[in-house]
Design a protein around this motif. Structure first.
Motif, PDB file in Angstrom:
ATOM      1  N   ARG A  34       9.938  10.823  -5.952  1.00  0.00           N
ATOM      2  CA  ARG A  34      10.194  10.905  -4.520  1.00  0.00           C
ATOM      3  C   ARG A  34       8.927  11.212  -3.727  1.00  0.00           C
ATOM      4  NH1 ARG A  34      14.735  13.469  -6.722  1.00  0.00           N
ATOM      5  NH2 ARG A  34      13.772  15.519  -6.456  1.00  0.00           N
ATOM      6  N   ALA A  35       8.099  12.120  -4.261  1.00  0.00           N
ATOM      7  CA  ALA A  35       6.872  12.463  -3.551  1.00  0.00           C
ATOM      8  C   ALA A  35       5.929  11.263  -3.486  1.00  0.00           C
ATOM      9  CB  ALA A  35       6.178  13.641  -4.245  1.00  0.00           C
ATOM     10  N   GLY A  36       5.857  10.486  -4.574  1.00  0.00           N
ATOM     11  CA  GLY A  36       5.010   9.304  -4.573  1.00  0.00           C
ATOM     12  C   GLY A  36       5.485   8.255  -3.585  1.00  0.00           C
ATOM     13  N   VAL A  37       6.803   8.065  -3.485  1.00  0.00           N
ATOM     14  CA  VAL A  37       7.348   7.102  -2.526  1.00  0.00           C
ATOM     15  C   VAL A  37       7.074   7.562  -1.094  1.00  0.00           C
ATOM     16  CG1 VAL A  37       9.465   6.039  -1.665  1.00  0.00           C
ATOM     17  CG2 VAL A  37       9.105   6.284  -4.126  1.00  0.00           C
ATOM     18  N   LEU A  38       7.206   8.870  -0.847  1.00  0.00           N
ATOM     19  CA  LEU A  38       6.903   9.405   0.482  1.00  0.00           C
ATOM     20  C   LEU A  38       5.432   9.191   0.822  1.00  0.00           C
ATOM     21  CD1 LEU A  38       7.701  11.021   2.994  1.00  0.00           C
ATOM     22  CD2 LEU A  38       7.220  13.116   1.714  1.00  0.00           C
ATOM     23  N   GLY A  39       4.558   9.459  -0.135  1.00  0.00           N
ATOM     24  CA  GLY A  39       3.132   9.223   0.102  1.00  0.00           C
ATOM     25  C   GLY A  39       2.829   7.765   0.363  1.00  0.00           C
ATOM     26  N   LEU A  40       3.471   6.864  -0.385  1.00  0.00           N
ATOM     27  CA  LEU A  40       3.257   5.434  -0.197  1.00  0.00           C
ATOM     28  C   LEU A  40       3.746   4.979   1.172  1.00  0.00           C
ATOM     29  CD1 LEU A  40       2.264   2.837  -1.558  1.00  0.00           C
ATOM     30  CD2 LEU A  40       4.584   2.501  -2.422  1.00  0.00           C
ATOM     31  N   ALA A  41       4.893   5.503   1.610  1.00  0.00           N
ATOM     32  CA  ALA A  41       5.407   5.143   2.935  1.00  0.00           C
ATOM     33  C   ALA A  41       4.464   5.644   4.039  1.00  0.00           C
ATOM     34  CB  ALA A  41       6.800   5.731   3.121  1.00  0.00           C
ATOM     35  N   THR A  42       3.920   6.847   3.860  1.00  0.00           N
ATOM     36  CA  THR A  42       2.977   7.374   4.848  1.00  0.00           C
ATOM     37  C   THR A  42       1.720   6.523   4.914  1.00  0.00           C
ATOM     38  OG1 THR A  42       3.790   9.619   4.412  1.00  0.00           O
ATOM     39  CG2 THR A  42       1.678   9.416   5.544  1.00  0.00           C
ATOM     40  N   LEU A  43       1.216   6.131   3.746  1.00  0.00           N
ATOM     41  CA  LEU A  43       0.034   5.267   3.714  1.00  0.00           C
ATOM     42  C   LEU A  43       0.310   3.917   4.366  1.00  0.00           C
ATOM     43  CD1 LEU A  43      -1.516   5.866   0.181  1.00  0.00           C
ATOM     44  CD2 LEU A  43      -2.326   6.676   2.387  1.00  0.00           C
ATOM     45  N   ALA A  44       1.475   3.357   4.076  1.00  0.00           N
ATOM     46  CA  ALA A  44       1.833   2.068   4.668  1.00  0.00           C
ATOM     47  C   ALA A  44       1.860   2.162   6.192  1.00  0.00           C
ATOM     48  CB  ALA A  44       3.188   1.603   4.140  1.00  0.00           C
ATOM     49  N   LEU A  45       2.373   3.278   6.720  1.00  0.00           N
ATOM     50  CA  LEU A  45       2.413   3.467   8.167  1.00  0.00           C
ATOM     51  C   LEU A  45       1.009   3.512   8.755  1.00  0.00           C
ATOM     52  CD1 LEU A  45       3.886   4.091  10.807  1.00  0.00           C
ATOM     53  CD2 LEU A  45       3.898   6.510  10.147  1.00  0.00           C
ATOM     54  N   PHE A  46       0.109   4.277   8.127  1.00  0.00           N
ATOM     55  CA  PHE A  46      -1.253   4.377   8.644  1.00  0.00           C
ATOM     56  C   PHE A  46      -2.002   3.052   8.514  1.00  0.00           C
ATOM     57  CE2 PHE A  46      -0.642   8.971   8.508  1.00  0.00           C
ATOM     58  CZ  PHE A  46      -1.355   9.377   9.619  1.00  0.00           C
ATOM     59  N   VAL A  47      -1.777   2.330   7.429  1.00  0.00           N
ATOM     60  CA  VAL A  47      -2.432   1.032   7.258  1.00  0.00           C
ATOM     61  C   VAL A  47      -1.955   0.050   8.321  1.00  0.00           C
ATOM     62  CG1 VAL A  47      -2.622  -0.967   5.732  1.00  0.00           C
ATOM     63  CG2 VAL A  47      -2.904   1.332   4.808  1.00  0.00           C
ATOM     64  N   LEU A  48      -0.644   0.049   8.602  1.00  0.00           N
ATOM     65  CA  LEU A  48      -0.120  -0.837   9.643  1.00  0.00           C
ATOM     66  C   LEU A  48      -0.705  -0.484  11.008  1.00  0.00           C
ATOM     67  CD1 LEU A  48       3.646  -1.169   8.621  1.00  0.00           C
ATOM     68  CD2 LEU A  48       1.862  -2.920   8.490  1.00  0.00           C
ATOM     69  N   LEU A  49      -0.807   0.816  11.293  1.00  0.00           N
ATOM     70  CA  LEU A  49      -1.415   1.231  12.560  1.00  0.00           C
ATOM     71  C   LEU A  49      -2.871   0.790  12.642  1.00  0.00           C
ATOM     72  CD1 LEU A  49       0.012   4.846  13.032  1.00  0.00           C
ATOM     73  CD2 LEU A  49       0.598   2.807  14.340  1.00  0.00           C
ATOM     74  N   ALA A  50      -3.596   0.922  11.530  1.00  0.00           N
ATOM     75  CA  ALA A  50      -5.006   0.528  11.522  1.00  0.00           C
ATOM     76  C   ALA A  50      -5.157  -0.977  11.726  1.00  0.00           C
ATOM     77  CB  ALA A  50      -5.661   0.956  10.209  1.00  0.00           C
ATOM     78  N   LEU A  51      -4.304  -1.763  11.064  1.00  0.00           N
ATOM     79  CA  LEU A  51      -4.387  -3.220  11.198  1.00  0.00           C
ATOM     80  C   LEU A  51      -3.989  -3.684  12.599  1.00  0.00           C
ATOM     81  CD1 LEU A  51      -2.909  -4.344   7.750  1.00  0.00           C
ATOM     82  CD2 LEU A  51      -5.307  -4.361   8.450  1.00  0.00           C
ATOM     83  N   ALA A  52      -2.999  -2.996  13.162  1.00  0.00           N
ATOM     84  CA  ALA A  52      -2.500  -3.407  14.485  1.00  0.00           C
ATOM     85  C   ALA A  52      -3.217  -2.703  15.625  1.00  0.00           C
ATOM     86  CB  ALA A  52      -0.997  -3.119  14.571  1.00  0.00           C
ATOM     87  N   ALA A  53      -4.266  -1.937  15.342  1.00  0.00           N
ATOM     88  CA  ALA A  53      -4.959  -1.184  16.391  1.00  0.00           C
ATOM     89  C   ALA A  53      -5.466  -2.071  17.525  1.00  0.00           C
ATOM     90  CB  ALA A  53      -6.109  -0.384  15.775  1.00  0.00           C
ATOM     91  N   PRO A  54      -6.074  -3.234  17.257  1.00  0.00           N
ATOM     92  CA  PRO A  54      -6.523  -4.068  18.392  1.00  0.00           C
ATOM     93  C   PRO A  54      -5.390  -4.507  19.299  1.00  0.00           C
ATOM     94  CG  PRO A  54      -7.569  -4.770  16.344  1.00  0.00           C
ATOM     95  CD  PRO A  54      -6.503  -3.789  15.965  1.00  0.00           C
TER      96      PRO A  54
END
Length: 304
Positions: A34-54
């Motif tokens: 569960r902790a690994g899935v939570l970490g992966l979801a958090t990373l996915a959110l930050f990566v999406l924000l970084a990609l969509a920043a422009p």
């Protein structure tokens, strides 16, 4: 009548099938943590924000000539995170800073793990005087404070993102080298390595075909763990004014806040958002790394 393509095509198809089956097994085991899935979801959110920043904040978010607020403006409906000392939107700066912080952390971790893997595999394979010299150098790097070495390198080199990546990468490899060397020694003690040598297998063949595939799971887990340390190191170097002043990063925002006297003046909105972003990403990578370790080596007994 068979064609000449089949003998090469069938082994290739079987190899891809085994890889897909291995990836499916890995994901089935990983998602039970569960902790690994939570970490992966958090990373996915930050990566999406970084990609969509422009698209979300625009490329001119760091422009001081078109700042939407007043200097050090408190959070409001128009500026949810407030404004920095130049009146720029802090929410947009935090989102844009994710691009730099994640990229620097990833590249620095890859450089560190690559150096550690090469040194660990060669030291475990060749042994003798080479291993003695290399491991004594590794021990020297281990006892030296990593941050001090990184600061020294970043000070003598030009201030750029490449400098930060190199400074972090060339000072954080010793732990990986130690782990990979221990795994290499364990692999090379197995009987099939002796058979490979007896059949004429050279050094490159043994290291690339027999040793490296067995140490790659360890390298993968180590990479996910080092990324979090690399992001923290990048933030520290930027906070100390050793990063690239022309780019926006989370550590650079904290350094700007320090220069603006946000701590003594009580401008908490200048410090909290980038600090929380750094902590969340570092924690997410750590959770993912622990989960990967547990999947690839169940004997570790990492709690779910």
């Amino acid at each position: 009548m068979t064609t000449g393509k089949w003998p090469a095509a069938r082994p290739r198809a079987m190899a891809w099938q085994r890889r897909r089956a291995s990836a499916a097994r890995f994901w089935r085991r990983y998602r039970t943590h569960r902790a690994g899935v939570l970490g992966l979801a958090t990373l996915a959110l930050f990566v999406l924000l970084a990609l969509a920043a422009p698209l979300l904040v625009g490329s001119g978010v760091a422009d001081v000539t078109d700042a939407p607020g007043s200097p050090l403006e408190r959070p409001s409906g128009e500026l949810p995170f407030g404004a920095d000392r130049f009146g720029r939107n802090l929410l947009g700066l935090v989102i844009w800073g994710a691009r730099v912080s994640l990229l620097v952390g990833l590249f620095a971790a890859v450089l560190s793990v690559a150096i550690g893997t090469v040194i660990g595999v060669t030291a475990g394979h060749f042994r003798g005087w080479y291993a003695t010299v290399v491991m004594r150098i590794t021990d020297w790097f281990l006892v030296m404070p990593t941050l001090v070495l990184a600061i020294a390198l970043a000070t003598v080199m030009s201030r750029s993102l490449l400098t930060v990546v190199v400074a972090i990468g060339v000072t954080t490899w010793p732990t990986t080298a130690r782990l990979v060397r221990a795994q290499t020694l364990a692999v090379e003690s197995r009987p099939y390595i002796e058979r490979a040598r007896a059949l004429g297998g050279g050094h490159w063949h043994i290291m690339s075909r027999h040793v490296l595939p067995h140490v790659m799971p360890l390298v993968l887990a180590q990479t996910t763990l080092i990324i979090s340390s690399a992001i923290l190191a990048e933030a520290t170097l930027a906070f100390l004014g050793l990063g690239d002043p022309t780019v926006v990063s989370w550590g650079g925002l904290l350094q700007d806040a320090r220069e603006a006297g946000a701590v003594s003046a009580g401008h908490w909105w200048y410090l909290v958002p980038p600090g929380i972003a750094i902590a969340l990403v570092a924690l997410a990578f750590t959770l993912c790394g622990r989960a990967v370790e547990s999947v690839l080596n169940p004997r570790l007994g990492v709690s779910r």
